[in-house]
Design a protein around this motif. Structure first.
Motif, PDB file in Angstrom:
ATOM      1  N   PRO A   1       0.818  -1.211   0.000  1.00 24.69           N
ATOM      2  CA  PRO A   1       0.000   0.000   0.000  1.00 24.69           C
ATOM      3  C   PRO A   1       0.855   1.265   0.000  1.00 24.69           C
ATOM      4  O   PRO A   1       1.962   1.270   0.532  1.00 24.69           O
ATOM      5  CB  PRO A   1      -0.782  -0.120   1.313  1.00 24.69           C
ATOM      6  CG  PRO A   1       0.059  -0.981   2.186  1.00 24.69           C
ATOM      7  CD  PRO A   1       0.812  -1.910   1.286  1.00 24.69           C
ATOM      8  N   LYS A   2       0.320   2.331  -0.595  1.00 20.20           N
ATOM      9  CA  LYS A   2       0.978   3.647  -0.493  1.00 20.20           C
ATOM     10  C   LYS A   2       0.589   4.234   0.857  1.00 20.20           C
ATOM     11  O   LYS A   2      -0.397   3.779   1.476  1.00 20.20           O
ATOM     12  CB  LYS A   2       0.476   4.553  -1.612  1.00 20.20           C
ATOM     13  CG  LYS A   2       0.780   4.003  -2.999  1.00 20.20           C
ATOM     14  CD  LYS A   2       0.405   5.020  -4.070  1.00 20.20           C
ATOM     15  CE  LYS A   2       0.830   4.547  -5.450  1.00 20.20           C
ATOM     16  NZ  LYS A   2       0.184   3.261  -5.843  1.00 20.20           N
ATOM     17  N   ASP A   3       1.315   5.271   1.286  1.00 20.61           N
ATOM     18  CA  ASP A   3       1.005   5.878   2.586  1.00 20.61           C
ATOM     19  C   ASP A   3      -0.439   6.382   2.630  1.00 20.61           C
ATOM     20  O   ASP A   3      -1.123   6.266   3.640  1.00 20.61           O
ATOM     21  CB  ASP A   3       1.974   7.020   2.902  1.00 20.61           C
ATOM     22  CG  ASP A   3       3.335   6.485   3.356  1.00 20.61           C
ATOM     23  OD1 ASP A   3       3.438   5.259   3.589  1.00 20.61           O
ATOM     24  OD2 ASP A   3       4.279   7.281   3.457  1.00 20.61           O
ATOM     25  N   ARG A   4      -0.917   6.913   1.497  1.00 19.80           N
ATOM     26  CA  ARG A   4      -2.302   7.411   1.514  1.00 19.80           C
ATOM     27  C   ARG A   4      -3.312   6.254   1.640  1.00 19.80           C
ATOM     28  O   ARG A   4      -4.399   6.423   2.196  1.00 19.80           O
ATOM     29  CB  ARG A   4      -2.581   8.300   0.296  1.00 19.80           C
ATOM     30  CG  ARG A   4      -2.517   7.603  -1.038  1.00 19.80           C
ATOM     31  CD  ARG A   4      -3.180   8.449  -2.142  1.00 19.80           C
ATOM     32  NE  ARG A   4      -3.282   7.697  -3.363  1.00 19.80           N
ATOM     33  CZ  ARG A   4      -2.357   7.702  -4.328  1.00 19.80           C
ATOM     34  NH1 ARG A   4      -1.279   8.447  -4.226  1.00 19.80           N
ATOM     35  NH2 ARG A   4      -2.518   6.963  -5.401  1.00 19.80           N
ATOM     36  N   ASP A   5      -2.950   5.060   1.136  1.00 25.07           N
ATOM     37  CA  ASP A   5      -3.826   3.880   1.297  1.00 25.07           C
ATOM     38  C   ASP A   5      -3.860   3.468   2.765  1.00 25.07           C
ATOM     39  O   ASP A   5      -4.921   3.129   3.314  1.00 25.07           O
ATOM     40  CB  ASP A   5      -3.301   2.693   0.485  1.00 25.07           C
ATOM     41  CG  ASP A   5      -3.250   2.966  -1.011  1.00 25.07           C
ATOM     42  OD1 ASP A   5      -4.154   3.653  -1.519  1.00 25.07           O
ATOM     43  OD2 ASP A   5      -2.291   2.488  -1.657  1.00 25.07           O
ATOM     44  N   VAL A   6      -2.689   3.482   3.401  1.00 25.51           N
ATOM     45  CA  VAL A   6      -2.617   3.063   4.806  1.00 25.51           C
ATOM     46  C   VAL A   6      -3.464   3.998   5.674  1.00 25.51           C
ATOM     47  O   VAL A   6      -4.153   3.550   6.597  1.00 25.51           O
ATOM     48  CB  VAL A   6      -1.141   3.017   5.287  1.00 25.51           C
ATOM     49  CG1 VAL A   6      -1.060   2.775   6.796  1.00 25.51           C
ATOM     50  CG2 VAL A   6      -0.385   1.922   4.553  1.00 25.51           C
ATOM     51  N   LYS A   7      -3.441   5.279   5.322  1.00 23.06           N
ATOM     52  CA  LYS A   7      -4.244   6.242   6.086  1.00 23.06           C
ATOM     53  C   LYS A   7      -5.737   5.884   6.000  1.00 23.06           C
ATOM     54  O   LYS A   7      -6.458   5.876   7.005  1.00 23.06           O
ATOM     55  CB  LYS A   7      -3.995   7.642   5.507  1.00 23.06           C
ATOM     56  CG  LYS A   7      -4.422   8.752   6.414  1.00 23.06           C
ATOM     57  CD  LYS A   7      -3.947  10.094   5.886  1.00 23.06           C
ATOM     58  CE  LYS A   7      -4.716  11.181   6.626  1.00 23.06           C
ATOM     59  NZ  LYS A   7      -4.754  12.414   5.891  1.00 23.06           N
TER      60      LYS A   7
END
Ligand code: SAM
Ligand code: DTB
Ligand code: SF4
Length: 344
Positions: free
Chosen positions: A126-132
């Motif tokens: 996941p990208k950081d924005r996905d993890v958020k």
């Protein structure tokens, strides 16, 4: 048979066996695991059941519901997986689900008796924005009083910490098979990549859910190698899913020879013996399995199942069929923390 008789039967089934449980004897060599797998089935079942009763005297089975929160279009080429963009399996790629949709599904799972909710995403990493966004899902599901689990692909240490802060209880990341057979199954990532993510999850203080798949054309030594890898993780995973390959048309492994049901039961038993305190999860493949084999898996020490009509994109036994099965076996489902504390 009346309800009282059933209760009586349940109590007897859960009475700890008299024989003393042997302690797990790690580190495990492949040969030692192979020797367990090769035991006469009844001896192996007896040993596994003895260990199981010692560590899980309550004898309950955890019901975990899966939800694919981000389906299909995955750039990895795992040969078993219907969600890889490389294979033509008819799975349509969908974007990450919204919080309210996921909460509705989690509430329905809880109402049906599940205590654990597992969210899966078809990502390589996941990208950081996905993890958020997933952290928001975890927080909402945790708020319902469910134990939370996610499987999102490879994680960086800071991403694992963010999920921990959101209330993630378990992270699922499977080793799938022995290192020697891994490159036959997937070549877009390495075994070491998997181990690195497991280390990041462990360091963040999230419980590890890690297991594998059998029935992928592997040799017996690869099955022993998988169990040795899992059991030698330090500490071994809190939760160990043993999947029987769901053969999906369009995937490279669609025509694999199915595993002999007794060999599957052996894998469960050996997972129980080598990882005595883990929740051993009788995972994918139950729809093709039949009740008697599932009962043998419970006898061998499986104490968690996926509960709900769907796994991620393939089928699972109906909820009603599972309720009937547990009733027929006189097995209790694990209760929520809430219910345990309230004495319900
Ligand atoms: N993309 C993430 C990953 O691979 O870690 C998470 C989702 S992935 C679908 C989760 C796990 O499902 C895989 O590691 C694999 O063990 C299991 N799985 C996938 N397809 C399967 C199949 N056809 N039969 C049995 N298990 C399967
Ligand atoms: C696991 O070990 N098995 C589950 C869960 N962890 C994520 C996934 C099984 C997937 C079966 C095929 C499918 O429906 O995609
Ligand atoms: Fe992608 Fe996970 Fe499927 Fe592999 S198992 S193709 S990483 S979704």
């Amino acid at each position: 048979m009346g309800a009282n008789d059933l209760q009586q039967q349940t109590v007897q089934l859960h009475r700890p066996a008299k024989a003393a449980a042997q302690p797990a004897q790690g580190p495990w060599s492949i040969e030692a695991v192979q020797a367990l797998l090769d035991k006469p089935l009844m001896d192996l079942l007896f040993e596994a059941q003895t260990v199981h009763r010692h560590h899980f005297p309550e004898g309950d089975i955890e019901l975990a519901t899966l939800l694919s929160v981000k389906t299909g279009g995955c750039p990895e080429n795992c040969g078993y997986c219907p969600q890889s963009a490389e294979f033509d399996t008819g799975v349509k790629a969908q974007k990450l689900m919204e919080v309210d949709e996921v909460v509705r599904a989690a509430q329905a799972a809880k109402d049906a008796g599940a205590t654990r909710f597992c969210m899966g995403a078809a990502w390589r990493a996941p990208k950081d924005r996905d993890v958020k966004k997933v952290a928001a899902l975890v927080e909402a599901v945790k708020g319902l009083g469910l134990s939370t689990c996610a499987t999102l692909g490879m994680l960086e240490p800071h991403q694992a910490r963010q999920l921990k802060d959101a209330g993630l209880d378990y992270y699922n990341h499977n080793l799938d098979t022995a290192p020697e057979y891994y490159t036959d199954i997937v070549d877009t990532r390495t075994y070491q990549d998997r181990l690195d993510t497991l280390a990041a999850v462990r360091a963040a203080g999230i419980s590890v859910c890690c297991g594998g798949i059998v029935g992928m054309g592997e040799q017996p030594v690869h099955r022993a190698g998988l169990i040795a890898q899992l059991a030698n993780l330090d500490p071994y995973p809190e939760s160990v899913p043993i999947n029987s390959l769901v053969r999906v048309p369009g995937t490279p492994l669609a025509d694999s020879e199915p595993i002999d049901p007794f060999d599957f039961v052996r894998m469960i038993a050996v997972a129980r013996i080598t990882m005595p305190k883990a929740r051993v999860r009788l995972s994918a493949g139950r729809q093709q399995m039949g009740e008697a084999v599932q009962a043998l898996c419970f006898m061998a020490g499986a104490n968690s199942i996926f509960y709900g009509d769907k796994l991620l994109v393939t089928g699972n036994p109906d909820v009603e069929a599972d309720v009937q099965l547990l009733r027929k076996l006189g097995v209790q489902a694990r209760r929520t923390q809430e219910a345990q504390e309230g004495g319900a």
